[in-house]
Design an enzyme around this catalytic site. Structure first.
Site, PDB file in Angstrom:
ATOM      1  N   GLU A 183      -3.751  -0.513   8.218  1.00  0.00           N
ATOM      2  CA  GLU A 183      -2.581  -0.053   8.981  1.00  0.00           C
ATOM      3  C   GLU A 183      -2.668  -0.608  10.392  1.00  0.00           C
ATOM      4  O   GLU A 183      -3.724  -0.585  11.016  1.00  0.00           O
ATOM      5  CB  GLU A 183      -2.536   1.479   9.124  1.00  0.00           C
ATOM      6  CG  GLU A 183      -2.053   2.220   7.936  1.00  0.00           C
ATOM      7  CD  GLU A 183      -1.942   3.722   8.175  1.00  0.00           C
ATOM      8  OE1 GLU A 183      -1.691   4.151   9.322  1.00  0.00           O
ATOM      9  OE2 GLU A 183      -2.129   4.464   7.208  1.00  0.00           O
ATOM     10  N   TYR A 197      -4.727   1.596  15.887  1.00  0.00           N
ATOM     11  CA  TYR A 197      -3.540   1.783  16.721  1.00  0.00           C
ATOM     12  C   TYR A 197      -3.837   1.630  18.207  1.00  0.00           C
ATOM     13  O   TYR A 197      -3.139   0.943  18.917  1.00  0.00           O
ATOM     14  CB  TYR A 197      -2.894   3.155  16.447  1.00  0.00           C
ATOM     15  CG  TYR A 197      -2.220   3.172  15.095  1.00  0.00           C
ATOM     16  CD1 TYR A 197      -0.906   2.738  14.944  1.00  0.00           C
ATOM     17  CD2 TYR A 197      -2.917   3.551  13.958  1.00  0.00           C
ATOM     18  CE1 TYR A 197      -0.297   2.707  13.696  1.00  0.00           C
ATOM     19  CE2 TYR A 197      -2.318   3.521  12.698  1.00  0.00           C
ATOM     20  CZ  TYR A 197      -1.006   3.089  12.586  1.00  0.00           C
ATOM     21  OH  TYR A 197      -0.417   3.039  11.352  1.00  0.00           O
ATOM     22  N   HIS A 202      -3.069  11.080   1.148  1.00  0.00           N
ATOM     23  CA  HIS A 202      -2.613  10.826   2.518  1.00  0.00           C
ATOM     24  C   HIS A 202      -2.121  12.166   3.076  1.00  0.00           C
ATOM     25  O   HIS A 202      -0.945  12.343   3.370  1.00  0.00           O
ATOM     26  CB  HIS A 202      -1.526   9.748   2.508  1.00  0.00           C
ATOM     27  CG  HIS A 202      -1.279   9.088   3.828  1.00  0.00           C
ATOM     28  ND1 HIS A 202      -1.451   7.734   4.038  1.00  0.00           N
ATOM     29  CD2 HIS A 202      -0.864   9.587   5.016  1.00  0.00           C
ATOM     30  CE1 HIS A 202      -1.130   7.438   5.287  1.00  0.00           C
ATOM     31  NE2 HIS A 202      -0.773   8.553   5.906  1.00  0.00           N
ATOM     32  N   ARG A 206       0.848  -1.199   0.000  1.00  0.00           N
ATOM     33  CA  ARG A 206       0.000   0.000   0.000  1.00  0.00           C
ATOM     34  C   ARG A 206       0.883   1.249   0.000  1.00  0.00           C
ATOM     35  O   ARG A 206       1.654   1.474   0.930  1.00  0.00           O
ATOM     36  CB  ARG A 206      -0.912  -0.015   1.232  1.00  0.00           C
ATOM     37  CG  ARG A 206      -1.732   1.235   1.346  1.00  0.00           C
ATOM     38  CD  ARG A 206      -2.736   1.212   2.500  1.00  0.00           C
ATOM     39  NE  ARG A 206      -3.283   2.545   2.608  1.00  0.00           N
ATOM     40  CZ  ARG A 206      -3.395   3.241   3.722  1.00  0.00           C
ATOM     41  NH1 ARG A 206      -3.036   2.717   4.883  1.00  0.00           N
ATOM     42  NH2 ARG A 206      -3.878   4.465   3.713  1.00  0.00           N
ATOM     43  N   GLU A 240      -7.575   8.114   6.445  1.00  0.00           N
ATOM     44  CA  GLU A 240      -7.869   8.695   7.764  1.00  0.00           C
ATOM     45  C   GLU A 240      -8.327  10.146   7.700  1.00  0.00           C
ATOM     46  O   GLU A 240      -7.655  11.042   8.238  1.00  0.00           O
ATOM     47  CB  GLU A 240      -6.631   8.601   8.671  1.00  0.00           C
ATOM     48  CG  GLU A 240      -6.167   7.191   8.949  1.00  0.00           C
ATOM     49  CD  GLU A 240      -4.912   7.142   9.817  1.00  0.00           C
ATOM     50  OE1 GLU A 240      -4.384   8.198  10.197  1.00  0.00           O
ATOM     51  OE2 GLU A 240      -4.450   6.033  10.093  1.00  0.00           O
ATOM     52  N   ASN A 265      -7.729   1.228   9.955  1.00  0.00           N
ATOM     53  CA  ASN A 265      -6.411   1.504  10.533  1.00  0.00           C
ATOM     54  C   ASN A 265      -6.598   1.503  12.038  1.00  0.00           C
ATOM     55  O   ASN A 265      -7.401   2.278  12.572  1.00  0.00           O
ATOM     56  CB  ASN A 265      -5.897   2.888  10.108  1.00  0.00           C
ATOM     57  CG  ASN A 265      -5.608   2.985   8.618  1.00  0.00           C
ATOM     58  OD1 ASN A 265      -5.780   2.009   7.880  1.00  0.00           O
ATOM     59  ND2 ASN A 265      -5.163   4.134   8.171  1.00  0.00           N
TER      60      ASN A 265
HETATM   61  O1  IFM Z   1       2.387   7.555  10.254  1.00  0.00           O
HETATM   62  C1  IFM Z   1       1.004   7.511  10.452  1.00  0.00           C
HETATM   63  C2  IFM Z   1       0.287   7.399   9.125  1.00  0.00           C
HETATM   64  O2  IFM Z   1       0.613   8.446   8.280  1.00  0.00           O
HETATM   65  C3  IFM Z   1      -1.213   7.394   9.328  1.00  0.00           C
HETATM   66  N1  IFM Z   1      -1.618   6.456  10.326  1.00  0.00           N
HETATM   67  C4  IFM Z   1      -0.888   6.427  11.569  1.00  0.00           C
HETATM   68  C5  IFM Z   1       0.599   6.337  11.303  1.00  0.00           C
HETATM   69  C6  IFM Z   1       1.390   6.253  12.621  1.00  0.00           C
HETATM   70  O3  IFM Z   1       1.139   7.346  13.423  1.00  0.00           O
END
Ligand code: IFM
Length: 441
Positions: free
Chosen positions: A349, A289, A121, A77, A166, A287
């Site tokens: 992600e 985290y 992005h 990606r 995002e 995505n």
């Molecule tokens: O680096 C970023 C990315 O650009 C978008 N998602 C989160 C990643 C880590 O913070």
């Protein structure tokens, strides 16, 4: 993880984005973006860093594609830089920009890797921002024109398309609290930017399909929102934040509605755009985290919530709590909320930063990343066992890169980049992921 934990056809990949790795910001006819402007503004980026060179991927992409091939992933990606394709954000494309992505995509395809392309992005052409950026509806129309150019030119090679990455981060960090480009602090007045990005998404889906492109989805950042207590005020704050960061993007795309909490903040006439925004998707990118914890606002807080730390979990070097089971929770809650409307999911992600250095033995030992990734993959597998249709997983990121306003200190890559020499060193996690990909988990 045990052998054959994941289905054979499961798609393993890694992700990057143009601004974070390409460098060459003044080459190939590229126009300036809001991130060039932001990075050149004193005090905005840690240590005054910028992305003029970044990981020099613009020049070193053959080496990076060779690393992808060595890793053995089925998909990569990447993102197109809008200011490389349309330096002024409108009109005829820049031939040198198109030629760069021709070379890159050809190299990826030659390595037998499926390109997954993000159109945007966060690197808005400065000229688009000067004309109002995501605060104005016209940006969505311009974005559709840009999408057509990409679909026409690259539709023969790109396997999966992601119009915007995002949009929540753009709206909140860029327009509401100003930590990211373009540094505005509009708080709730930033919410129209969410609608214009959602509209851009829908228009781009249509524009891409009109060129014959297929395999079109999205990549939204999702965080489970946990209440600080069982008190009604805290619970109400959690519901409100969930609307702001999750449902404001997923609901219109999947259900064709907006969360009621957001309606009063949206631009006039927004409802007429909902059928465009809800255009059917081939996949939904998540995505993930970290989760968020939230409480009712204290006195004088202009917002209807207050963030609290998520305690009791290890933190990454980027101060993110490491909570794999929240990915399981997130996927199950999406599966329930969007039942019947959710296409197959890809984790577009997931990853963590660590203080990675090349050790005296010449290797980069990053056990925390291996633990992070294997924990999240286990949680993902549990969600699949519980019936969630997940078809692939992309590690953020292939290589260390420019982590926005935090500069180069947070290292997210499977490959270490020495920014002084641009030397690439695969980390221990690279070998771990290589074996996992080979054995399907
Ligand atoms: O680096 C970023 C990315 O650009 C978008 N998602 C989160 C990643 C880590 O913070």
């Amino acid at each position: 993880m045990d052998r054959s934990t994941f289905p054979r056809e499961f798609l393993w990949g890694v992700s990057t984005s143009a601004f974070q790795i390409e460098g060459a910001t003044g080459e190939g006819g590229r126009g300036p973006s809001i991130w060039d402007t932001f990075a050149a503004t004193p005090g905005r980026i840690a240590r005054g860093e910028h992305a003029d060179i970044a990981a020099d991927h613009y020049h070193r992409y053959p080496e990076d594609v060779a690393l992808l091939a060595e890793l053995g992933v089925g998909a990569y990606r990447m993102s197109f830089a809008w200011p490389r394709i349309q330096p002024e954000g409108k009109g005829a494309p820049n031939a040198e920009g198109l030629a760069f992505y021709d070379r890159l995509l050809d190299a990826i395809c030659d390595a037998d890797i499926a390109p997954v392309a993000t159109l945007y992005h966060w690197d808005t052409p400065q000229a688009v921002e000067d004309a109002g950026g995501w605060l104005v509806r016209d940006t969505a129309e311009r974005f559709a024109e840009y999408a057509s150019i990409l679909g026409e030119r690259f539709g023969d090679r790109v396997r999966m398309w992601i119009p915007l990455n995002e949009p929540m981060v753009m709206s909140i960090y860029g327009y509401a609290i100003g930590e990211y480009a373009l540094g505005k602090t509009l708080l709730l007045d930033a919410i129209p930017t969410a609608h214009h990005q959602n509209l851009a998404h829908g228009l781009a889906v249509r524009a891409l399909r009109a060129t014959g492109a297929s395999g079109i989805g999205t990549a939204n950042n999702h965080s489970p929102v946990w209440t600080a207590s069982e008190g009604d005020d805290d619970k109400a704050a959690a519901i409100w934040l969930d609307a702001l960061i999750n449902r404001l993007y997923a609901d219109p795309v999947l259900l064709g509605t907006y969360p009621s909490e957001m309606e009063q903040h949206l631009p006039d006439g927004y409802a007429e755009d909902l059928p465009v925004i809800r255009e059917e998707l081939d996949f939904y990118g998540v995505n993930y985290y970290e989760p968020q914890r939230v409480a009712a606002p204290g006195p004088g807080n202009p917002l209807p919530f207050e963030l609290r730390p998520v305690e009791g979990y290890p933190l990454t070097t980027n101060d993110s709590p490491v909570v794999p089971h929240a990915l399981h929770e997130l996927l199950l809650s999406m599966h329930e909320r969007y039942a019947g409307a959710l296409p197959p999911i890809y984790i577009t992600e997931n990853g963590c930063s660590a203080d990675d250095e090349v050790a005296e033995d010449g290797h980069v030992h990053d056990p925390d990343r291996v633990e992070f990734l294997s924990g999240h993959l286990r949680a993902l597998r549990f969600a699949m066992d519980d019936g969630v249709d997940v078809r692939g997983y992309f590690v953020w990121s292939l290589m260390d890169n420019f982590e926005w306003s935090k500069g180069y200190a947070p290292r997210f890559g499977l490959v270490h980049v020495d920014y002084a020499t641009q030397r690439r060193t695969p980390k221990d996690s690279f070998g771990w992921y290589q074996r996992l990909v080979r054995d399907d988990g």
